[in-house]
Design an enzyme around this catalytic site. Sequence first.
Site: not given
Length: 635
Positions: A397, A446, A452
Amino acid sequence: MARSVRRTTLALLLSAVLAMTLFVTAPAHAQDSTWTVSGPSARSGPQARLQLDATTGALTLQVSRGGRTVLEPSPLGIRTEGADLSRGLRLSGRERRVVAERYRTAVGKQRSRDVRMTETRFRFRGDGGARFDLVVRVSDDGVAYRYVLPKGSGDVLGETSAFTLPTDATAWLGAYRRDNENLFNQYPAATAPTGEYMAQALFETRGTYALIAESDLSGRYSAARLIHEAGLPTYRIGLWDERVTSDGALSTPWRALVVGDLATVTESTFTDDLAPASRVADTSWIRPGPALWTWLAGGKPAGQSLSMQKGYVDYAAQRGWPYVVVDAGWYFDPDQWDVTDPDWQTNSWIPELVTYARERGVGIQVWIHHRDLDTAEEREQWLPTLERWGVKGVKIDFMDSESQDTLRWYDEILPATAAHHLLVNFHGSTIPKGIQRTWPHVMTMEGVNGEEKRVNTAQHLTTLPFTRNVIGSMDFTPGAFHRPQRPNAASDAGELGLSVLYESGIQNLAGTPESYDARPLARGFLEQLPAAWDRTRLLAGRPGESAVLARASGGRWFIGGTFAGAAHTAEVPLRLGSGTWLVDLVLDGPDGLVREPRVVRGGDTLSVPVVADGGFAAIACHWRPGRTSCDRTAA
């Protein structure tokens, strides 16, 4: 006499070979200023038209389909520290060939791929003798080009590449962010606000769609974005870096247009087809599948709790889901969030969790911050340790950059994770520009305004299948039934449909166990869910309004639909194949989800009631007398 015949035959053969060679490589004459490159199906597919201006020596590319212009003449060219290769160009030669390939992917909308493209390599010289090649490829579903610079060309200072749309084109655009996470909105292409946009931009002109894309992006170059000035139908290529360093020969990424009707664009694998072949020889360890993702389900406490993670493992095992993803927190200092524990290897409970999960048939994947893997020394510490523990994959991430330096980091982390048999999910990242063909252990990425986010709209949900998810796997993380902020909060059936509508090699399911247990029909549907597909078909839709896709796995079709707007009855043409089918629908009822099985013909039109900003999910299987369900366990 016989000897004379042989001499004559040999002369004819030699003449034929020479004629073919001249046809392929002969330099163009002065009057040759326009060249056409057609695909394998010239009548139905797109066609590229390259033009060299006799006065300025500038190049443009035009794309048409079925006699209609898809892309107006658009500038081409590249600037290096040694030359401006956008003007003063002269053609010195051409070469043609057919690219024919067959390959398989581990994940994606269609695992078996047959590729056939025509390719023309145009050789140009600029003022001062600088050289470059322009390589143009055309397939039945796209047009692409790249620049090839010889050794000694020096660093790249920018491109003059641009895409000029017809003035009446409609655009679906997302404002650029360094993590590629933003909403898609609809505009007239010419009057969209001035600004920078993500490169996965979709345009439509009189029923033909064109999706801008990029393929074969690596650390030899810099990622592209689109730069637009309101009032003009042109979108220029801008690079992350002002200077792209190069000390040898350079092939730039492909600038691609996926072209066709909406089904052709949606079902296309063009960006993968342009990418290099797989660099992973043994792919037997690469296994896609649904995962119980614990971040939206449990937040920070879940990431630091062995007992909570064991509970998630138990639940995943009951559902038949092959993975649990442990998100942020597991290696942080217990007293300082977002600070790496210097003794994480000694203190970690991950080995215990892996053993616990293995006994229950569940694999563990773990989240890691990019900063902990950004050097070779760190990777040598982390990756062998995770492999030794038995971890199945990593979610990396916060790269938050598409610079050349960051892309070089991708070039290093990809072979390293493959060597240690670790599946990969990139977050805060670039998007999969052919990466999943070259590195098949990349399960998903992503680069999307996903579940989210609290600002998504129903229009955004209906645009993603035609934009971001065309490019490659997309970690939207559907299934968060417990979140009231989702735009389809009034439609559990619509939320369920997203699990099919959005393709991801690891489909990270974002709900809580309690939310699934409260919706047994949704839970049962997700227990059946594959994560890799034999083929994909668009059944109905238009960006910003609706999207219904069918994806095949084995002998069954999974169908997901999402809609923006008022409640209505949707008419969905089926494309399931011949014969009689059982379509097992999951719909929104007055008191929750309801199941509605229907027996239909494979080409029938299905009438489906949907609530406002809602949707539906379904599984279709071949019907036989007595069959009432498409579940795997059903008779």
